[in-house]
Design a protein around this motif. Sequence first.
Motif, PDB file in Angstrom:
ATOM      1  N   VAL A 178       2.295  -8.308 -15.871  1.00  0.00           N
ATOM      2  CA  VAL A 178       1.940  -7.723 -16.677  1.00  0.00           C
ATOM      3  C   VAL A 178       2.826  -6.953 -17.909  1.00  0.00           C
ATOM      4  CG1 VAL A 178      -0.132  -7.011 -18.071  1.00  0.00           C
ATOM      5  CG2 VAL A 178      -0.364  -7.690 -15.634  1.00  0.00           C
ATOM      6  N   ASN A 179       3.185  -7.241 -18.533  1.00  0.00           N
ATOM      7  CA  ASN A 179       3.964  -7.271 -19.589  1.00  0.00           C
ATOM      8  C   ASN A 179       5.269  -6.870 -18.976  1.00  0.00           C
ATOM      9  OD1 ASN A 179       1.335  -5.806 -21.445  1.00  0.00           O
ATOM     10  ND2 ASN A 179       3.258  -6.245 -22.681  1.00  0.00           N
ATOM     11  N   GLY A 180       5.968  -8.363 -17.804  1.00  0.00           N
ATOM     12  CA  GLY A 180       6.746  -8.092 -17.323  1.00  0.00           C
ATOM     13  C   GLY A 180       6.859  -6.347 -15.944  1.00  0.00           C
ATOM     14  N   GLN A 181       5.800  -6.809 -15.476  1.00  0.00           N
ATOM     15  CA  GLN A 181       5.862  -5.217 -14.970  1.00  0.00           C
ATOM     16  C   GLN A 181       4.843  -5.853 -13.812  1.00  0.00           C
ATOM     17  OE1 GLN A 181       8.116  -1.871 -14.947  1.00  0.00           O
ATOM     18  NE2 GLN A 181       8.894  -3.829 -16.299  1.00  0.00           N
ATOM     19  N   PRO A 182       4.614  -5.175 -12.518  1.00  0.00           N
ATOM     20  CA  PRO A 182       3.848  -5.348 -11.383  1.00  0.00           C
ATOM     21  C   PRO A 182       2.351  -4.773 -11.966  1.00  0.00           C
ATOM     22  CG  PRO A 182       5.908  -4.417 -10.773  1.00  0.00           C
ATOM     23  CD  PRO A 182       5.835  -3.911 -12.339  1.00  0.00           C
ATOM     24  N   GLY A 183       1.620  -5.261 -12.213  1.00  0.00           N
ATOM     25  CA  GLY A 183      -0.084  -5.434 -12.570  1.00  0.00           C
ATOM     26  C   GLY A 183      -1.088  -6.116 -12.145  1.00  0.00           C
ATOM     27  N   ALA A 184      -2.154  -6.361 -12.912  1.00  0.00           N
ATOM     28  CA  ALA A 184      -3.264  -7.153 -11.376  1.00  0.00           C
ATOM     29  C   ALA A 184      -3.866  -7.773 -13.332  1.00  0.00           C
ATOM     30  CB  ALA A 184      -4.095  -6.099 -10.559  1.00  0.00           C
ATOM     31  N   ARG A 220      13.780  -4.409 -10.230  1.00  0.00           N
ATOM     32  CA  ARG A 220      12.457  -5.496  -9.644  1.00  0.00           C
ATOM     33  C   ARG A 220      12.263  -5.286  -8.794  1.00  0.00           C
ATOM     34  NH1 ARG A 220      10.719  -9.120 -13.813  1.00  0.00           N
ATOM     35  NH2 ARG A 220       9.333 -10.530 -12.312  1.00  0.00           N
ATOM     36  N   ALA A 221      13.441  -5.683  -7.783  1.00  0.00           N
ATOM     37  CA  ALA A 221      12.585  -6.104  -6.205  1.00  0.00           C
ATOM     38  C   ALA A 221      12.047  -4.601  -5.840  1.00  0.00           C
ATOM     39  CB  ALA A 221      13.955  -6.297  -5.799  1.00  0.00           C
ATOM     40  N   GLU A 222      12.343  -3.563  -5.885  1.00  0.00           N
ATOM     41  CA  GLU A 222      12.051  -2.525  -5.392  1.00  0.00           C
ATOM     42  C   GLU A 222      10.861  -1.798  -6.072  1.00  0.00           C
ATOM     43  OE1 GLU A 222      12.082   2.547  -5.444  1.00  0.00           O
ATOM     44  OE2 GLU A 222      14.138   1.209  -6.419  1.00  0.00           O
ATOM     45  N   ARG A 223      10.172  -2.331  -7.231  1.00  0.00           N
ATOM     46  CA  ARG A 223       8.902  -2.348  -7.967  1.00  0.00           C
ATOM     47  C   ARG A 223       7.734  -3.449  -6.966  1.00  0.00           C
ATOM     48  NH1 ARG A 223      11.589  -2.947 -12.998  1.00  0.00           N
ATOM     49  NH2 ARG A 223      10.912  -4.898 -13.466  1.00  0.00           N
ATOM     50  N   ARG A 244      19.695 -12.088 -21.916  1.00  0.00           N
ATOM     51  CA  ARG A 244      19.605 -11.014 -22.037  1.00  0.00           C
ATOM     52  C   ARG A 244      18.120 -10.934 -21.295  1.00  0.00           C
ATOM     53  NH1 ARG A 244      21.946  -8.123 -25.232  1.00  0.00           N
ATOM     54  NH2 ARG A 244      19.971  -7.128 -26.422  1.00  0.00           N
ATOM     55  N   SER A 245      18.067 -11.457 -20.195  1.00  0.00           N
ATOM     56  CA  SER A 245      16.835 -11.692 -19.572  1.00  0.00           C
ATOM     57  C   SER A 245      16.125  -9.974 -19.079  1.00  0.00           C
ATOM     58  CB  SER A 245      16.968 -11.846 -18.369  1.00  0.00           C
ATOM     59  OG  SER A 245      17.955 -11.562 -18.089  1.00  0.00           O
ATOM     60  N   ALA A 246      17.743  -9.047 -18.637  1.00  0.00           N
ATOM     61  CA  ALA A 246      16.864  -7.473 -18.772  1.00  0.00           C
ATOM     62  C   ALA A 246      16.962  -6.863 -19.702  1.00  0.00           C
ATOM     63  CB  ALA A 246      18.340  -6.659 -17.734  1.00  0.00           C
ATOM     64  N   GLU A 247      17.090  -7.008 -20.765  1.00  0.00           N
ATOM     65  CA  GLU A 247      17.174  -6.621 -22.305  1.00  0.00           C
ATOM     66  C   GLU A 247      15.373  -7.159 -22.261  1.00  0.00           C
ATOM     67  OE1 GLU A 247      19.930  -7.931 -22.225  1.00  0.00           O
ATOM     68  OE2 GLU A 247      21.138  -6.241 -22.179  1.00  0.00           O
ATOM     69  N   LEU A 248      15.067  -8.242 -22.274  1.00  0.00           N
ATOM     70  CA  LEU A 248      13.949  -8.758 -22.936  1.00  0.00           C
ATOM     71  C   LEU A 248      12.792  -7.656 -21.887  1.00  0.00           C
ATOM     72  CD1 LEU A 248      14.642 -12.573 -23.218  1.00  0.00           C
ATOM     73  CD2 LEU A 248      14.340 -11.110 -24.906  1.00  0.00           C
ATOM     74  N   ALA A 249      12.653  -8.141 -20.482  1.00  0.00           N
ATOM     75  CA  ALA A 249      12.020  -7.626 -19.380  1.00  0.00           C
ATOM     76  C   ALA A 249      11.609  -6.454 -20.017  1.00  0.00           C
ATOM     77  CB  ALA A 249      12.729  -7.874 -18.447  1.00  0.00           C
ATOM     78  N   ASP A 250      12.747  -4.961 -20.166  1.00  0.00           N
ATOM     79  CA  ASP A 250      12.752  -3.507 -20.067  1.00  0.00           C
ATOM     80  C   ASP A 250      12.129  -3.444 -21.406  1.00  0.00           C
ATOM     81  OD1 ASP A 250      13.238  -1.214 -19.777  1.00  0.00           O
ATOM     82  OD2 ASP A 250      14.634  -1.133 -21.315  1.00  0.00           O
ATOM     83  N   SER A 251      12.523  -4.332 -22.664  1.00  0.00           N
ATOM     84  CA  SER A 251      11.266  -4.354 -23.808  1.00  0.00           C
ATOM     85  C   SER A 251       9.850  -3.979 -23.795  1.00  0.00           C
ATOM     86  CB  SER A 251      12.275  -4.715 -24.802  1.00  0.00           C
ATOM     87  OG  SER A 251      12.078  -6.012 -24.985  1.00  0.00           O
ATOM     88  N   LEU A 252       9.313  -5.041 -23.046  1.00  0.00           N
ATOM     89  CA  LEU A 252       7.761  -5.123 -22.545  1.00  0.00           C
ATOM     90  C   LEU A 252       7.116  -4.425 -22.252  1.00  0.00           C
ATOM     91  CD1 LEU A 252       6.943  -8.713 -24.129  1.00  0.00           C
ATOM     92  CD2 LEU A 252       7.126  -9.221 -21.397  1.00  0.00           C
ATOM     93  N   SER A 253       7.874  -4.187 -21.735  1.00  0.00           N
ATOM     94  CA  SER A 253       7.294  -3.618 -20.262  1.00  0.00           C
ATOM     95  C   SER A 253       5.635  -2.115 -21.322  1.00  0.00           C
ATOM     96  CB  SER A 253       8.196  -1.968 -19.504  1.00  0.00           C
ATOM     97  OG  SER A 253       8.591  -1.062 -20.745  1.00  0.00           O
ATOM     98  N   THR A 254       5.003  -1.986 -20.742  1.00  0.00           N
ATOM     99  CA  THR A 254       3.892  -0.991 -22.167  1.00  0.00           C
ATOM    100  C   THR A 254       4.901   0.160 -21.694  1.00  0.00           C
ATOM    101  OG1 THR A 254       1.679  -2.125 -20.517  1.00  0.00           O
ATOM    102  CG2 THR A 254       1.649  -0.306 -21.374  1.00  0.00           C
TER     103      THR A 254
END
Length: 311
Positions: free
Chosen positions: A244-250, A168-171, A95-105
Amino acid sequence: MTTRTDEFEELRPLLFSIAYRILGSVTEAEDAVQESWLRYQAYPGEPAEPKAFLSAVVTRISIDVLRSARVRREAYVGRWFPEPLLTDPYQDPERSAELADSLSTAALLLLERLSPLERAVFVLRDVFAFDFPEIAAAVERSEAACRQLAVRARRHMDEGRPRFAADRAEREHLAERFFDAFREGDVDGLRDLLAADAQLVGDSGGKAPLWGNGIFGAANVARALTSLSEPFTRIGGVFEPHEVNGQPGAIFRDRDGKVVNTWTLDIADGRIQTIRAVLNPDKLGHVGPVADAWAVIRETNRARTAPPLPS
């Protein structure tokens, strides 16, 4: 012999992940998980399936908390963003794709548009792949009603998603270029990476300095960022690129290592669409000791007007 404590600790990551996606708050999710433990301890019988039992308990608690929280959020000062989450404790390769997508801000903000029941059903079904009988027991509705809730929730979520989201790689590649340009104060480099209608927006809750309702447009955002990077670094501030929240951040820290704010980057169509900053100190305590953001911005502003240091 497995004890209730062992069972609960094994399921704790899942319970937290369910509660966080329903609530958008680390502290409230942790409280919901703790309350679930207390109810599990007090339960007189032996649940046939601890996972289903505890997932139902934490879901019901989260729904009740969310109903109360929505009233508070209506009176919230300025924009409301979810509390930043650095690491999701629950992992499921299937479920990695669903988990990551649902975590984004961005996804969590879309979830805010749903009713508490729709939100809970969507999280259990589309993110964690619970069966409808389990969902019906968790939210105390019929299976037919849960199916209808899932359809409505899915439609609302799909309507708000970007059409061409980055993989993910592009992000990660785009974020690396962005933070390099930010570190160097490269206004042209930043502008090239931003969408034409890019925005820099923040959540301070009225408790930290903020740039009005936001900064809009690639040129304006690029100039604002470059005006910040050099003086902030000059006063000893640092920023750490961090998921942060499964997305690029700082994470931004003052010279003492205390947290000033966090950023998340929304990336789609090969450009950075939105930079969201969480500055409200009430939402940062779980990240680390929190800085006095007012003092940091005052010192940064003084550094901005001071003559440059000799090379």
